[in-house]
Write a protein that holds these residues in place. Structure first.
Motif, PDB file in Angstrom:
ATOM      1  N   ARG A 192      47.407  23.202 118.515  1.00 16.37           N
ATOM      2  CA  ARG A 192      47.355  22.638 119.860  1.00 16.37           C
ATOM      3  C   ARG A 192      47.098  21.134 119.863  1.00 16.37           C
ATOM      4  NH1 ARG A 192      43.763  25.888 118.260  1.00 16.37           N
ATOM      5  NH2 ARG A 192      41.602  25.233 117.930  1.00 16.37           N
ATOM      6  N   THR A 193      46.423  20.597 118.831  1.00 12.46           N
ATOM      7  CA  THR A 193      46.150  19.160 118.843  1.00 12.46           C
ATOM      8  C   THR A 193      47.382  18.328 118.515  1.00 12.46           C
ATOM      9  OG1 THR A 193      45.138  19.523 116.648  1.00 12.46           O
ATOM     10  CG2 THR A 193      43.649  19.178 118.503  1.00 12.46           C
ATOM     11  N   THR A 196      47.691  17.577 122.207  1.00 17.92           N
ATOM     12  CA  THR A 196      46.629  16.793 122.844  1.00 17.92           C
ATOM     13  C   THR A 196      46.390  15.451 122.173  1.00 17.92           C
ATOM     14  OG1 THR A 196      44.944  17.927 121.512  1.00 17.92           O
ATOM     15  CG2 THR A 196      45.476  18.892 123.652  1.00 17.92           C
ATOM     16  N   ASN A 197      46.667  15.347 120.880  1.00 13.80           N
ATOM     17  CA  ASN A 197      46.394  14.107 120.155  1.00 13.80           C
ATOM     18  C   ASN A 197      47.648  13.345 119.752  1.00 13.80           C
ATOM     19  OD1 ASN A 197      43.653  14.462 120.313  1.00 13.80           O
ATOM     20  ND2 ASN A 197      43.386  15.243 118.243  1.00 13.80           N
TER      21      ASN A 197
END
Length: 309
Positions: A192-193, A196-197
């Protein structure tokens, strides 16, 4: 999971992000820069860390094991096998010797910084084979596995974990501890990052950065689901204690979080420390950044605690 107080706004931290962005500009998609240039770029990692005072170095080339010993002045019992990062295609013992020296000093034990075979000339599992052999070599020097720790950054963090998994699967004595710095657990880039990142990570800003490695590093019959390459697909039960350190801006972060959750449910003692705002393997800023120094201090304490040094 612990969230560390971060100093990620320091000029040194920004310099690391700038270095990663420079690497990206030199590796424009569709323009093959050649492996020699890529490896020269990766060795630029070493430019920021200061030398670890009181640590000396000797070259190792024995029975197929190559690397560098980082030797604290008055070491206690035990040793570290340090496995460098570089996406399985780059990095070197020389490029990581200063970081490994700081960790060796913090743990007060010698660290063997391993030079292993790199893809694509030597695709996976060559890197794992060399890492496993190096661990056996340390035992052959007289080290009890209970006094050995395996430490690594990025791909080296995944390899450090794979060494323990390989020994466990083969009924062999395990290292006392594993410590990983920004480990490359999410080899499939599905975490998931990566969403998000994506705008924060300066080295692996999107999934294509990771997927592009697969054609270079996968040997015959090896897929990204291989448990020694993808620890998220491994049976983690029975592993020794694991310390994981990540920068909060990393796209690979969720791979570390998922590993910690999976391992904990299997009864493994896991420490996960996240440093907000920091980049991939920010410990390369050893001696010039307080987050890097704090992480190295924690790793040293973790190693000493588990090897009894």
């Amino acid at each position: 999971m612990q969230t560390a107080e971060s100093s990620a706004s320091t000029p040194s931290a920004q310099k690391l992000a700038d270095l990663y962005r420079y690497w990206g500009r030199r590796q424009t998609p569709g323009d093959d820069p050649g492996m020699d240039l890529l490896r020269d770029l990766y060795d630029g990692w070493s430019q920021f860390a200061v030398e670890a005072e009181g640590v000396s170095f000797t070259t190792v080339d024995d029975d197929g094991v190559k690397g560098i010993w980082a030797l604290p002045a008055s070491p206690q019992k035990g040793a570290i096998l340090y496995i460098h990062g570089g996406g399985y295609i780059g990095g070197s013992a020389n490029g990581h010797r200063k970081l490994a020296a700081h960790i060796a000093k913090a743990a007060n034990v010698p660290a063997l910084v391993l030079d292993y075979r790199l893809a694509p000339e030597h695709p996976f599992p060559a890197a794992l084979e060399d890492s496993v052999s190096a661990f056996e070599w340390l035992i052959g020097l007289g080290h009890d596995p209970a006094t050995l720790a395996v430490v690594g950054d990025s791909a080296g963090g995944a390899l450090a974990t794979a060494v323990a998994l390989h020994r466990k699967d083969n009924g062999l004595a395990l290292p006392a501890a594993i410590a990983t710095l920004s480990p490359f657990y999410d080899i499939t880039a599905t975490g998931r990052t990566f969403d998000t990142n994506a705008g924060k990570d300066a080295i692996a800003s999107d999934r294509s950065t990771i997927s592009g490695l697969h054609a270079l590093l996968l040997g015959e019959g090896i897929t990204p689901e291989n448990p020694y390459l993808n620890a998220l697909k491994a049976d983690l039960a029975g592993l020794p204690p694991v310390h994981i350190a990540f920068g909060g801006d990393e796209t690979l972060l969720s791979g570390g979080e998922d590993f910690a959750e999976l391992a904990t449910t299997k009864g493994v003692d896991v420490e996960l420390v996240v440093y907000p705002g920091q980049q991939h393997v920010f410990q390369m800023l050893a001696g010039v950044d307080s987050d890097a120094d704090d992480s190295i201090r924690r790793i040293g304490e973790f190693v000493r605690r588990h090897i009894g040094a």
